[in-house]
Design an enzyme around this catalytic site. Structure first.
Site, PDB file in Angstrom:
ATOM      1  N   CYS A   2       0.822  -1.188   0.000  1.00 31.31           N
ATOM      2  CA  CYS A   2       0.000   0.000   0.000  1.00 31.31           C
ATOM      3  C   CYS A   2       0.862   1.247   0.000  1.00 31.31           C
ATOM      4  O   CYS A   2       2.082   1.195  -0.096  1.00 31.31           O
ATOM      5  CB  CYS A   2      -0.910   0.009   1.234  1.00 31.31           C
ATOM      6  N   ARG A  45      -4.804   1.289  -0.636  1.00 31.37           N
ATOM      7  CA  ARG A  45      -4.664  -0.157  -0.518  1.00 31.37           C
ATOM      8  C   ARG A  45      -4.488  -0.846  -1.868  1.00 31.37           C
ATOM      9  O   ARG A  45      -5.253  -0.607  -2.800  1.00 31.37           O
ATOM     10  CB  ARG A  45      -5.893  -0.743   0.182  1.00 31.37           C
ATOM     11  N   ILE A  48      -3.863  -7.628  -1.336  1.00 35.96           N
ATOM     12  CA  ILE A  48      -3.041  -8.822  -1.540  1.00 35.96           C
ATOM     13  C   ILE A  48      -3.554  -9.973  -0.686  1.00 35.96           C
ATOM     14  O   ILE A  48      -3.721 -11.093  -1.160  1.00 35.96           O
ATOM     15  CB  ILE A  48      -1.564  -8.544  -1.176  1.00 35.96           C
ATOM     16  N   GLU A  73       3.832  -6.502   3.953  1.00 38.07           N
ATOM     17  CA  GLU A  73       3.334  -7.846   4.267  1.00 38.07           C
ATOM     18  C   GLU A  73       4.141  -8.402   5.437  1.00 38.07           C
ATOM     19  O   GLU A  73       5.360  -8.221   5.490  1.00 38.07           O
ATOM     20  CB  GLU A  73       3.490  -8.797   3.073  1.00 38.07           C
ATOM     21  N   ASP A  96      -3.111  -9.482   8.060  1.00 34.24           N
ATOM     22  CA  ASP A  96      -1.887  -9.334   8.845  1.00 34.24           C
ATOM     23  C   ASP A  96      -1.843  -7.977   9.546  1.00 34.24           C
ATOM     24  O   ASP A  96      -1.134  -7.805  10.540  1.00 34.24           O
ATOM     25  CB  ASP A  96      -0.640  -9.548   7.993  1.00 34.24           C
TER      26      ASP A  96
END
Length: 605
Positions: A2, A45, A48, A73, A96
């Site tokens: 992002c 965003r 993913i 990530e 996450d």
């Protein structure tokens, strides 16, 4: 993956939206904002993981105390989530991001040290009125900030910070000197005064106009006792394979770049081990003798990938140059064309790519390191050994080359010596000279150049690039390894080749490092000389006051008429890049430039 932006210490909803939307290409799928009287957080965003609304940001802690915006990530988020759940933490999504905010709520800033991933994030503590920023261990994801009169602004890129009305952009002379010596800007500096990078492996806390930067992770460069070649080869395969497995997590199409070189081939081979369907691979070619299409096909056939080739016209790149600099935000030179087209091609196939970046810096993959190998170190005089690095780079403006600068600007640089500040301390930080040089490569070459280039030019196309070689576990494992397993004589990345010997085709293991580089000669012959002559005209240079017109004129002459033209073209191109950058980021505010098509600045407007 992002883009994030925000500030603390004041409130300006319109500014927050302009900052966030200026980097909309980093996250075209969604946007979100959090505002209160003394803070604003913005998020773009690129979906993913958890494509549902559960991944929307900003995200809030269950008790409402913390708010987060996050770029990146977390590869070990499932393990971290399981640990938190065993301690009674409840989750409402599979994101996450929720693991991050719940971990921070449970453990505070110390939770960052447990993360394995690529990340830059900001957390606002509404109770204590405190802003917390963090960046991943190797600096894979960028995070920049500006402090001004008791307030702070942050973003994934520089451009949003420049929208702050009280900020007046000025060239940072120290950064320019570093750029011309190393080809990139080292440490926490940027090309603009007062805009800084949060260093890799660091966090920052800001409260009531005061900030503090704290490292939570450092490069471990202490060598260990030799454990033997088999131990190190097996360790490399095991850790790299686990890193690749963890980085293959995605709810959108994922693939890998494949050049046919050792690094990308190793990544593809290990992806094939873990994949349940053929790995998507692609190669970018330029229709020349240096193309690597043949070797990429060998690897694709060996591991039965779904392979695509993209042939692009490199002559188009001179037209794209201003747009590329607009995205890079720094006038760096090397490998920008291949990376730009890599991002463009990847977006046609996948949203996430795994790449081989980082292998050279941890396994000693550069020829400029040869003089300190075990074979040559006793034969090469110490003075030559120390300076070979810069001769190989062909730097301009470095020690002994100050004549390139105009007199007044040169006086501003009298106390600025980037070699003594960045190079020699890293070189002498380790009793093993090669491992000391690799420390310099990892601290600066990677985060401030290679990873910046990869992030900017892939995210410009809304593509997430992942780098399995830079898993912190693998970096620390190789840094403790005796250096003769990395560079043996003139065999670069020796232990990686041994590790992959039973996995990759022999023709790939025996290939010499190639790389696509930057085709300066055809560019200049194809019209770039004329553009440079206009933009670097003596009258313009005297008005700018940075470069000495006569020194630049000599570069024009020698690059046209001597056997050293390739090196001098590189120097001339650097100066041209600086001029284009200056017109975009200092002469005019960044706001008028449309992200989709910034126009080449005219030589005389």
């Amino acid at each position: 993956m992002c883009g994030i932006a925000g500030f603390a210490g004041f409130n300006d909803p319109e500014l927050l939206r302009r900052m966030t939307r200026l980097i909309s290409y980093r996250g075209p799928d969604d946007e979100g904002y959090y505002e209160e009287p003394t803070v604003g957080l913005g998020h773009r965003r690129l979906s993913i993981i958890d494509l549902s609304e559960g991944g929307h940001q900003p995200m809030y802690s269950a008790d409402g105390r913390f708010t987060i915006v996050f770029n990146g990530e977390i590869y070990n988020y499932k393990e971290l989530r399981s640990d938190l759940e065993q301690r009674g933490v409840k989750f409402e999504s599979s994101s996450d991001t929720e693991v991050l905010i719940n971990g921070y709520m449970a453990e505070g800033p110390g939770f960052v040290a447990r993360l394995n991933g690529i990340f830059a994030f900001a957390i606002w503590d509404i109770r204590n009125k405190e802003l917390f920023l963090a960046r991943d261990q190797m600096g894979i994801k960028p995070l920049l900030y500006l402090e001004h009169n008791g307030v702070i602004l942050f973003a994934s890129e520089t451009k949003p910070l420049m929208l702050f009305g009280e900020y007046k952009p000025q060239l940072n002379p120290e950064a320019l000197r570093e750029l011309l010596v190393f080809s990139y800007v080292c440490g926490d500096e940027t090309m603009l005064k007062n805009i800084r990078k949060l260093p890799p492996g660091c966090t920052m806390s800001w409260r009531n106009g005061r900030s503090r930067v704290s490292p939570y992770w450092t490069l471990d460069v202490e060598p260990e006792q030799d454990r033997g070649e088999e131990y190190y080869a097996n360790g490399v395969v095991d850790i790299l394979s686990d890193s690749v497995r963890g980085q293959m997590m995605s709810d959108v199409p994922l693939g890998a770049t494949l050049s046919g070189g050792l690094d990308s081939s190793a990544i593809v081979a290990l992806m094939a081990r873990h994949a349940t369907r053929p790995v998507k691979t692609f190669t970018v070619g330029f229709g020349g003798s240096r193309d690597e299409l043949e070797y990429a096909r060998i690897v694709s056939d060996a591991f039965k990938t779904e392979h695509q080739e993209f042939i692009v016209d490199p002559s188009r790149f001179t037209e794209m140059l201003p747009r590329v600099i607009w995205h890079l935000e720094e006038p760096i030179l090397s490998s920008i064309m291949p990376t730009w087209y890599l991002g463009e091609a990847a977006r046609k196939v996948v949203t996430v790519i795994l790449i081989g970046e980082g292998s050279d810096e941890i396994f000693a993959g550069y020829r400029r390191l040869w003089p300190v190998s075990s074979r040559y170190r006793r034969l090469v005089p110490e003075g030559i050994k120390r300076n070979w690095y810069f001769w190989h780079l062909g730097s301009v403006g470095g020690p002994g080359h100050e004549e390139i600068f105009a007199g007044g600007f040169r006086r501003d640089l009298v106390d600025l010596d980037p070699v003594n500040r960045y190079y020699y301390p890293a070189m002498h930080a380790n009793p093993d000279t090669l491992n000391g040089l690799l420390t310099h490569e990892q601290r600066y070459e990677l985060a401030d150049f290679q990873l910046l280039r990869i992030d900017r030019l892939t995210m410009a196309h809304s593509v997430e690039a992942r780098v399995p070689f830079l898993d912190p576990r693998l970096v620390q494992f190789t840094n403790k390894m005796p250096s003769h397993y990395k560079l043996r004589g003139n065999t670069e990345k020796y232990i990686l080749k041994q590790a992959m010997r039973k996995i990759l085709p022999e023709s790939i293991l025996k290939r010499r490092k190639q790389g696509l580089g930057t085709p300066l000669v055809p560019w200049f012959k194809g019209g770039l000389y004329d553009i440079a002559a206009e933009m670097l005209a003596p009258a313009r240079l005297r008005e700018r006051g940075i470069f000495e017109p006569y020194a630049v004129e000599r570069l024009f002459h020698t690059s046209r008429n001597t056997l050293l033209h390739r090196e001098d073209l590189g120097k001339l191109f650097k100066i041209l890049m600086v001029e284009i950058w200056h017109r975009m980021f200092i002469d005019q505010p960044v706001a008028p430039y449309a992200e989709t098509d910034p126009v080449l600045v005219q030589a005389d407007t």
